[in-house]
Design a protein around this motif. Structure first.
Motif, PDB file in Angstrom:
ATOM      1  N   GLY A 399       0.803  -1.222   0.000  1.00 30.15           N
ATOM      2  CA  GLY A 399       0.000   0.000   0.000  1.00 30.15           C
ATOM      3  C   GLY A 399       0.833   1.266   0.000  1.00 30.15           C
ATOM      4  N   THR A 413      -1.617   6.497  -4.811  1.00 31.01           N
ATOM      5  CA  THR A 413      -1.625   5.293  -3.987  1.00 31.01           C
ATOM      6  C   THR A 413      -3.088   5.020  -3.649  1.00 31.01           C
ATOM      7  OG1 THR A 413      -1.462   6.505  -1.902  1.00 31.01           O
ATOM      8  CG2 THR A 413       0.614   5.873  -2.979  1.00 31.01           C
ATOM      9  N   LEU A 414      -3.382   3.881  -3.066  1.00 32.99           N
ATOM     10  CA  LEU A 414      -4.777   3.553  -2.760  1.00 32.99           C
ATOM     11  C   LEU A 414      -5.364   4.551  -1.769  1.00 32.99           C
ATOM     12  CD1 LEU A 414      -7.015   1.541  -3.420  1.00 32.99           C
ATOM     13  CD2 LEU A 414      -6.287   0.187  -1.444  1.00 32.99           C
ATOM     14  N   ASP A 415      -4.596   4.932  -0.750  1.00 29.95           N
ATOM     15  CA  ASP A 415      -5.101   5.904   0.231  1.00 29.95           C
ATOM     16  C   ASP A 415      -5.356   7.262  -0.426  1.00 29.95           C
ATOM     17  OD1 ASP A 415      -5.120   4.090   2.285  1.00 29.95           O
ATOM     18  OD2 ASP A 415      -3.161   4.701   3.093  1.00 29.95           O
TER      19      ASP A 415
END
Length: 628
Positions: A399, A413-415
């Motif tokens: 992540g 990024t996913l966040d």
């Protein structure tokens, strides 16, 4: 002179060795050169601790071929053996001198690099030789010994007149192994197995031109001399500390490993650990792109600089077998031929270490130079996505550096993606909806519609993306992925909340009846939607779940999901607020009505690259008729 029988438990040990013990006869040279290296490193250690009162010097191992007499010589300048030691180490099959040595000097010899674990290595000579001789003189002040065996349990030992320290093994090559008298064959074996042995290996000589003296006259003719041809690099890059190496050193070593590889590696990861196991090595990320049919088995496994295999399955996590490079560890258990790895706890720890080390390196590359990392993303993504699917420990760390690019070249990024979407891409259940395209060109029309509505669209085009999406959704319950041409139309095209269909319920029922009479079933399911007026009249979508399952079956999940032969199923979404829908409904001419539907359907199929063969030919013909 003495004679006797080799201490073996069965009379036919040599046929057994020749036929079954080793998986490949060519490794006899690796074993004999490795034994010579052992003997030399042992001497180096004994001189360093003062036990051997001799000059170590600059020893080498020499290989000589004599085609006329059908002999192959392997000569070392190591510690040699006395006649008593020949009896002990050669005549007692599978008694490993290296293991005994390591046990005796286990504290001081820890870092001496002795290969060990060879056991039956010497007897591999009988796979290619009908007779083997050993002429050896110990570093101790004792007479030299000459051991001879013709491939039966019978042997003789007699005094020899050898005066220099070390061991010479002479193989009388058998008729069925004469290939090993060819210089080219021997050279290729040395290059394969002994390219990075820690002791210089001489094979023949080569001519070398002397540098021109500064005061040389104008008519000076360059002088050439014969020098030893050293065919190995005793100090390869992985044996050094990272602080000793520059970027150019790493690239140079990459090309030394892969002489036919012209592209530069993207970056490297230097492995170096001595507890709770010993492992060194260098892994390189080559340019990979999205091709899953990448040639594996490019990582070479060594044991104390002796080549073992390029099948590193079980040691290197599967997703990293697409990389290139070297791993060297004395702690990897091998069978007697050292060709296949035996899984055990130590190997699992090594695999976990490599996974962690790679993840940490990727994170540091991302943190130190994100812009450069983003540029390389398309060349490395397939490895990282595969790693997320196959290795939980890698997934936990991913992540921090795995990226999700948009069709416009932005990277999240996913966040970061979640934070970016939460303002305007949620469905009625409050889930964040991630729209993505699998093919930027094929889904261009859908991407443009989504962008007009202010949606962010990702470009996720690797062949395993459907598998990864499943995992991401399972681990993020408030996140759902939908391809832009998927069937979640509410997530793709905003309806005008104040608008209602221009057609009454009765007219919609009639329109659906007309369409279902023309649109082929069961491949297409007709849906009527009151979309805003800018939306296309006909839009083809595919059920997200069915499409995803089919993609997963095609990329290796067929057995898992049992959907290898799933039929293609699509939705035909007809915008009831379009003029075309009204014209189709009110057309009195059935032929015109049918042509309108077919033409609109074919245009929608064309935008999805679904129009092929006879259907495409008919569409082109019909289009020319319309523009007459």
């Amino acid at each position: 002179m003495t004679s006797g029988k080799i201490n073996v438990s069965v009379e036919n040990i040599f046929p057994l060795i020749k036929k079954f013990l080793y998986s490949d006869h060519e490794i006899f040279l690796r074993e004999l050169v490795s034994n010579g290296t052992d003997a030399t490193l042992k001497l180096k250690h004994l001189t360093s601790i003062g036990e051997a009162k001799v000059e170590y010097g600059n020893p080498m191992i020499e290989i000589k071929v004599d085609k006329d007499t059908k002999k192959l010589h392997i000569i070392d300048q190591g510690l040699g053996m006395t006649a008593e030691e020949v009896e002990k180490y050669i005549n007692q099959v599978a008694f490993s001198g290296a293991e005994e040595f390591l046990d005796k000097y286990k504290d001081s010899a820890k870092d001496s690099g002795i290969i060990g674990h060879f056991g039956l290595g010497f007897y591999s000579a009988f796979m290619v030789a009908e007779k083997v001789e050993i002429i050896t003189k110990s570093y101790k002040d004792e007479p030299a010994a000459h051991w001879i065996c013709d491939g039966s349990p019978e042997f003789t030992i007699e005094p020899a007149d050898k005066t220099s320290r070390g061991t010479e093994i002479i193989l009388h090559i058998a008729e069925d192994s004469l290939e090993f008298l060819e210089e080219g064959r021997i050279k290729s074996l040395l290059n394969k197995y002994n390219k990075f042995m820690p002791i210089p290996i001489k094979f023949g000589t080569k001519k070398e031109t002397l540098p021109k003296p500064e005061d040389a006259p104008e008519d000076y003719k360059a002088e050439t001399i014969e020098v030893d041809n050293i065919i190995n690099n005793p100090t390869p890059a992985w044996t050094k500390q990272p602080t000793e190496l520059s970027d150019e050193d790493y690239k140079s070593f990459y090309h030394e490993l892969y002489p036919m590889q012209f592209e530069e590696p993207l970056f490297n990861i230097h492995l170096n650990v001595d507890y709770p196991f010993n492992l060194t090595g260098i892994l390189y990320f080559p340019k990979l792109g999205s091709d899953m049919q990448i040639q594996k088995d490019k990582i070479q496994l060594y044991q104390n600089q002796v080549y073992v295999t390029d099948n590193v399955e079980g040691i290197v996590p599967e997703f990293l077998t697409m990389l290139k490079g070297v791993i060297d560890s004395p702690d990897i258990p091998l069978n007697v031929s050292r060709s296949y790895l035996q899984a055990d706890g130590a190997v699992k720890k090594i695999s976990n270490y490599i996974t962690r080390k790679v993840a940490d390196k990727l994170k540091s590359l991302f943190t130190e130079n994100r812009e450069d990392f983003e540029k390389k993303w398309n060349d490395i993504k397939i490895v990282l996505e595969y790693g997320m699917l196959s290795e939980d420990k890698f997934y936990e760390k991913a992540g921090a550096f795995v990226l999700y690019p948009t069709v416009d070249g932005k990277y999240f990024t996913l966040d970061e993606l979640k934070e970016n979407l939460k303002s305007n891409q949620t469905d009625k259940n409050g889930k964040l909806v991630v729209l993505y395209a699998g093919n930027k060109d094929a889904q261009h029309a859908y991407i443009e519609i989504a962008k007009e509505k202010g949606y962010e669209v990702l470009l996720l085009d690797s062949p395993i993306i459907s598998h990864l999406i499943q995992k991401l959704e399972a681990d993020n319950e408030n996140l759902t992925f939908t391809r832009v041409d998927g069937d979640h139309i509410d997530n793709l095209i905003k309806k005008d909340e104040t608008a209602i269909s221009k057609l009454s319920e009765e007219e919609q029922t009639n329109l659906k009846t007309v369409l279902e009479g023309i649109v082929p079933a069961p491949s297409y399911t007709v849906q009527l939607e009151a979309l805003d007026s800018n939306a296309a009249p006909f839009i083809i979508t595919q059920p997200e779940f069915m499409r995803r399952m089919k993609e997963m079956s095609q990329s290796g999940g067929g057995g898992m999901f049992g959907m290898g032969n799933m039929p293609d199923m699509y939705n035909l979404v007809v915008n009831t607020n379009s003029e075309l829908a009204t014209n189709i409904l009110h057309s009195k001419d059935k032929i015109v009505q049918e042509n309108l539907v077919k033409q609109a359907l074919d245009l929608a199929k064309l935008s999805q690259n679904l129009l092929k063969g006879e259907e495409l030919t008919a569409f082109v013909k019909r289009s020319f008729e319309l523009i007459k």
